[in-house]
Write an enzyme that holds these catalytic residues in place. Structure first.
Site: not given
Length: 279
Positions: A78, A103, A149, A178, A272
């Protein structure tokens, strides 16, 4: 804190040259599920993801923007989603501290790149946050998402470090985990957003701050049409968000549709993949 609403100017749209950081998805894969978009059984085609990403990078370069690259790291599929790596405002970088173990190594990797490339002030955060995934910067204010998040305490931490007012917005739909999946800045003090992604109180805040906002449909939000990048005139946007593309044209913007369908299998779109480096 109180923030006065900013009206959208009636003048012609002006594109401003931006500096972006991106990460080529050489190791992209969907081998775990940490958001509703991810399905390891479906997998992903890394070669196709690279082709789509290259087209996105080419679009930025064709618009005259500067694009820097961070080396991808094997085992971090990612890492292509560079927006999550930090928040950079006024030459200062507020680092990322990821929610999920898969992550967490990305935060130090992006912080190291920033330090090695001229950003002397890089804060290692104490609170969980996922960079520009949940912090979107306008001219005079930073909009900050929470609910899935990013910790609420990170909003205050970022405000203290960056010296910019931060307005908290609560996300309530897991598909839009997000802030950058549900809202994007248009430049000139305006935004586009999907109201259904936000709590009732946060919708009221957005209505007060941005009375001229562009409101997206659920259909366009569901193809990550709001995970877009606007330079003040041009809007790099997922091609499937057809109604939103039409509305942007009607409001004087120049949409540039792109296909990032492979990266969307991990919940990513143009924004992103794009971390803005604000000097």
């Amino acid at each position: 804190m109180s923030v006065m609403p900013v009206m959208e100017p009636s003048t012609a749209r002006t594109a401003l040259r931006r500096h972006f950081l991106m990460c080529r998805p050489e190791h992209f894969a969907v081998t775990y599920a940490i958001n509703p978009w991810m399905d390891p059984a479906r997998g992903a085609d890394a070669g196709k993801a690279v082709e789509q990403w290259e087209a996105l990078r080419a679009a930025y370069l064709a618009l005259g923007h500067e694009v820097s690259l961070i080396d991808p790291i094997e085992g971090l599929p990612d890492m292509v989603f560079a927006a999550n790596g930090a928040l950079v405002v006024g030459g200062r970088a507020y680092g990322a501290r990821f929610t999920h173990a898969e992550r967490q190594a990305e935060g130090p990797a992006y912080a190291a790149w920033l330090k090695e490339n001229g950003f002397a002030e890089v804060l290692e955060p104490q609170h969980t946050n996922e960079g520009e995934g949940d912090f979107l910067t306008l001219d005079h204010v930073i909009l900050a998402g929470t609910g899935f998040r990013t910790d609420l305490a990170a909003h205050q931490e970022a405000q203290e470090f960056l010296g910019r007012p931060v307005v908290t917005l609560r996300l309530v739909d897991p598909r839009f985990y997000h802030l950058d999946t549900a809202l994007f800045p248009l430049g000139g003090g305006n935004v586009a957003y999907f109201p259904g992604a936000f709590s009732s109180g946060s919708r009221a805040v957005l209505e007060r701050l941005f009375p001229e906002a562009i409101l997206a449909s659920e259909a366009d939000a569901a193809v990550l049409g709001l995970n877009a990048v606007c330079d003040g005139r041009n809007v790099v946007i997922n091609a499937e968000a057809t109604e939103l593309i039409g509305t942007l044209k009607d409001r004087g913007y120049e949409p540039l549709p792109v296909d990032l369908s492979e990266l969307r299998k991990a919940g990513g779109g143009p924004k992103c993949c794009t971390l803005e480096l604000r000097a």
